[in-house]
Design a protein around this motif. Structure first.
Motif, PDB file in Angstrom:
ATOM      1  N   ASP A   1     -10.867  20.023  64.532  1.00 49.34           N
ATOM      2  CA  ASP A   1     -11.726  19.233  63.378  1.00 49.34           C
ATOM      3  C   ASP A   1     -12.895  18.306  64.034  1.00 49.34           C
ATOM      4  OD1 ASP A   1     -10.144  20.428  61.377  1.00 49.34           O
ATOM      5  OD2 ASP A   1      -8.750  18.569  61.205  1.00 49.34           O
TER       6      ASP A   1
ATOM      7  N   ILE B   1     -15.514  20.706  65.398  1.00 49.75           N
ATOM      8  CA  ILE B   1     -16.446  21.127  64.472  1.00 49.75           C
ATOM      9  C   ILE B   1     -17.423  20.164  64.036  1.00 49.75           C
ATOM     10  CG2 ILE B   1     -16.317  21.845  62.077  1.00 49.75           C
ATOM     11  CD1 ILE B   1     -13.691  22.986  62.712  1.00 49.75           C
TER      12      ILE B   1
ATOM     13  N   GLY C   1     -23.834  30.825  62.344  1.00 49.43           N
ATOM     14  CA  GLY C   1     -24.517  31.075  61.245  1.00 49.43           C
ATOM     15  C   GLY C   1     -23.711  31.721  60.097  1.00 49.43           C
ATOM     16  N   GLU C   2     -22.720  32.037  60.566  1.00 55.01           N
ATOM     17  CA  GLU C   2     -21.648  32.736  59.529  1.00 55.01           C
ATOM     18  C   GLU C   2     -20.377  32.219  59.466  1.00 55.01           C
ATOM     19  OE1 GLU C   2     -21.583  36.470  61.848  1.00 55.01           O
ATOM     20  OE2 GLU C   2     -23.757  36.953  61.354  1.00 55.01           O
ATOM     21  N   GLY C   3     -20.511  30.870  59.717  1.00 57.55           N
ATOM     22  CA  GLY C   3     -19.174  29.904  59.445  1.00 57.55           C
ATOM     23  C   GLY C   3     -18.351  29.881  60.857  1.00 57.55           C
ATOM     24  N   VAL C   4     -17.689  28.837  60.779  1.00 60.93           N
ATOM     25  CA  VAL C   4     -16.797  28.352  62.073  1.00 60.93           C
ATOM     26  C   VAL C   4     -15.935  29.413  62.250  1.00 60.93           C
ATOM     27  CG1 VAL C   4     -15.705  26.310  62.975  1.00 60.93           C
ATOM     28  CG2 VAL C   4     -17.578  25.766  61.540  1.00 60.93           C
ATOM     29  N   ILE C   5     -15.631  29.617  63.639  1.00 60.41           N
ATOM     30  CA  ILE C   5     -14.411  30.394  63.890  1.00 60.41           C
ATOM     31  C   ILE C   5     -13.729  29.478  65.043  1.00 60.41           C
ATOM     32  CG2 ILE C   5     -13.491  32.513  64.825  1.00 60.41           C
ATOM     33  CD1 ILE C   5     -16.268  34.040  63.987  1.00 60.41           C
ATOM     34  N   GLU C   6     -12.592  29.438  65.132  1.00 58.48           N
ATOM     35  CA  GLU C   6     -11.677  28.700  66.055  1.00 58.48           C
ATOM     36  C   GLU C   6     -10.903  29.463  66.901  1.00 58.48           C
ATOM     37  OE1 GLU C   6     -10.851  25.061  62.775  1.00 58.48           O
ATOM     38  OE2 GLU C   6      -9.119  26.587  63.426  1.00 58.48           O
TER      39      GLU C   6
ATOM     40  N   SER D   1     -21.562  20.604  64.719  1.00 57.93           N
ATOM     41  CA  SER D   1     -22.575  20.452  63.499  1.00 57.93           C
ATOM     42  C   SER D   1     -23.520  19.333  63.704  1.00 57.93           C
ATOM     43  CB  SER D   1     -21.594  20.506  62.171  1.00 57.93           C
ATOM     44  OG  SER D   1     -22.500  20.189  61.205  1.00 57.93           O
TER      45      SER D   1
ATOM     46  N   THR E   1     -17.030  28.318  67.543  1.00 60.52           N
ATOM     47  CA  THR E   1     -18.362  28.903  67.418  1.00 60.52           C
ATOM     48  C   THR E   1     -18.711  28.931  65.925  1.00 60.52           C
ATOM     49  OG1 THR E   1     -17.594  31.281  67.024  1.00 60.52           O
ATOM     50  CG2 THR E   1     -18.139  30.856  69.237  1.00 60.52           C
ATOM     51  N   ASP E   2     -20.212  29.060  65.679  1.00 58.76           N
ATOM     52  CA  ASP E   2     -20.778  28.939  64.379  1.00 58.76           C
ATOM     53  C   ASP E   2     -22.139  29.618  64.520  1.00 58.76           C
ATOM     54  OD1 ASP E   2     -21.560  28.890  61.914  1.00 58.76           O
ATOM     55  OD2 ASP E   2     -21.216  26.854  61.545  1.00 58.76           O
TER      56      ASP E   2
ATOM     57  N   ASN F   1      -5.048  31.349  66.186  1.00 62.64           N
ATOM     58  CA  ASN F   1      -5.745  30.474  65.255  1.00 62.64           C
ATOM     59  C   ASN F   1      -4.810  28.988  65.237  1.00 62.64           C
ATOM     60  OD1 ASN F   1      -3.534  30.874  63.656  1.00 62.64           O
ATOM     61  ND2 ASN F   1      -4.607  32.272  62.125  1.00 62.64           N
TER      62      ASN F   1
END
Ligand code: NI
Length: 157
Positions: free
Chosen positions: A33, A36, A64-69, A40, A61-62, A110
């Protein structure tokens, strides 16, 4: 959630090997958390735990298509080559050309501890490779091509 300090430049923690996460506990969830929020706030497209001083194999990562953990990410396959400009939140004011695979297949856990596999191409593949390098103490400046680069608005990872 909290913004953590991003380690930069000669901080020796950036050169260490991060450890495999054995137990996805509340500390890991809070770490994710906070990462992220930190990514950002810094306008980054990726962040690795050692960049906030935690030597654990955790990246996000993000592009531009949303955060991936990704916890304990591993590259399973790579395909092709892609030369692109990179910057790094831990190496401010620098950028350079780095050759990365065009396409990768990875596996990771995840935050629920469930293993997943995914393929990534282009910028997302680049971001994942850059972050996994951080887990192994490698910075993009170690592997960038020895050419001048004065690009502006470079993605930072
Ligand atoms: Ni970086």
């Amino acid at each position: 959630m909290a913004i953590r300090v991003i380690r930069t430049d000669e901080d020796p923690i950036l050169r260490k090997q991060s450890r495999v996460v054995k137990d996805i506990n509340q500390r890991i969830v809070i770490l994710l958390d906070d990462m992220i929020e930190t990514m950002s706030d810094a306008d980054g497209v990726g962040l690795a735990a050692p960049q906030v001083g935690v030597l654990k194999r955790v990246i996000i990562t993000d592009v531009g298509e949303g955060v991936i953990e990704y916890i304990n990410p591993e590259i399973l396959e790579t395909e092709g080559e892609n030369c692109g400009i990179e910057g790094c939140l831990s190496v401010p004011e620098k950028s350079g050309k780095v050759i990365r695979p065009e396409k990768i297949k990875i596996k990771a856990l995840n935050r629920e501890g469930v293993e997943f596999e995914m393929t990534a191409e282009g910028l997302l593949a680049r971001a994942i490779c850059h972050e996994i390098d951080h887990l192994n103490g490698i910075l993009f400046t170690d592997i960038m091509l020895p050419e001048e680069d004065d690009s502006e608005d470079v993605n930072e990872y």
